[in-house]
Design an enzyme around this catalytic site. Structure first.
Site, mmCIF file in Angstrom:
data_model
loop_
_atom_site.group_PDB
_atom_site.id
_atom_site.type_symbol
_atom_site.label_atom_id
_atom_site.label_comp_id
_atom_site.label_asym_id
_atom_site.label_seq_id
_atom_site.Cartn_x
_atom_site.Cartn_y
_atom_site.Cartn_z
ATOM 1 C CB SER A 149 -0.891 0.013 1.245
ATOM 2 O OG SER A 149 -1.545 1.271 1.388
ATOM 3 C CE1 TYR A 163 -3.891 -1.989 4.927
ATOM 4 C CE2 TYR A 163 -3.125 0.270 4.647
ATOM 5 C CZ TYR A 163 -3.598 -0.917 4.108
ATOM 6 O OH TYR A 163 -3.767 -1.025 2.742
#
Length: 256
Positions: A149, A163
């Site tokens: 990401s 995350y």
């Protein structure tokens, strides 16, 4: 130089975790269009089966429901896949989770769930599938593609601590794994997506007009954007890309 087959996946097999929706589904459809036999996995069996039925209109697509958040679940997926194929050309480690909470209240459960699935699972699933990847790497390289990401590349304002850490760790793990697996004719790389409409990125899905105002490209990502990147890395065109992370975000990571 003949470039006509550079992006072909004809005759190759692909296993995509988290393949029932979002980015995983985009990649699955792209691989089918390039001639691959595709196997998708997801925790929810009904959703996985339904997506496989829909994608079967474009080629060979099989549902292999599994919860890969544990090593036992990952091993079960390997066993299920091995009933269909003896080798594996392309593994896409896409299954992931996110968790947001204020710093003072961030729970251990929100750490363990996210880090286990986003960081531990790609390593141990790849480890378990390495013999099948090696068996496929004869006249061409086998490929492992980790879906990271842009939040692992640059910091966003949201309090998604586990995350961001897991995706940054996955980017570095990609480099380490690439060095080891290159000797087995397995090329490991990663994609760092930006804003693509999905259940995980509800802002891009439900408020695209607002989100695109913060993206230098002026739009959110399309399925073709993600499929193109994943096809490039999986095909002959991406054979010399090892350990690198391809940022596919319309310029967001560099504008933060």
């Amino acid at each position: 130089m003949d470039t006509t087959q550079l992006f072909s996946l004809e005759g190759r097999t692909a296993l995509i975790t988290g393949g029932s929706r979002g980015i995983g589904r985009m990649i699955a459809e792209g691989y089918l269009a390039q001639g691959a036999r595709v196997y998708i996995s997801a925790r929810k069996a009904d959703a996985c089966d339904q997506t496989a039925r829909e994608l079967s209109a474009f080629g060979h697509c099989v549902s292999l429901p599994a919860d890969v958040s544990t090593i036992e679940g990952a091993q079960a997926l390997v066993a299920a896949y091995s009933k269909h194929e003896k080798t594996l050309d392309i593994l896409v480690n896409n299954a992931g989770a996110a968790w947001g909470a204020p710093y003072d209240d961030f729970p251990e459960s929100g750490w363990d769930k996210v880090v286990d699935l986003n960081l531990k699972t790609p390593f141990f699933l790849t480890q378990a599938l390495t013999p099948m990847l090696k068996a496929a790497a004869t006249d061409h390289l086998a490929k492992v593609i980790n879906i990271a990401s842009i939040d692992g590349v640059s910091v966003n304002p949201q309090e998604t601590y586990s995350y961001a850490a897991s995706k940054a760790g996955l980017i570095h793990l990609t480099k380490r794994m690439a060095l080891r697996l290159a000797q087995e004719r397995i090329a490991v790389s990663a994609i760092a997506p930006g804003a693509f409409a999905s259940n995980m990125n509800k802002e891009a899905r439900d408020h695209a007009d607002e989100v695109k105002g913060h993206i230098p490209a002026g739009r959110i990502g399309t399925p073709e954007d993600m499929a193109g990147a994943a096809i490039y890395l999986a095909s002959r065109a991406g054979d010399y890309v090892m350990g690198a992370t391809l940022v596919v975000d319309g310029g967001v990571a560099w504008a933060r």
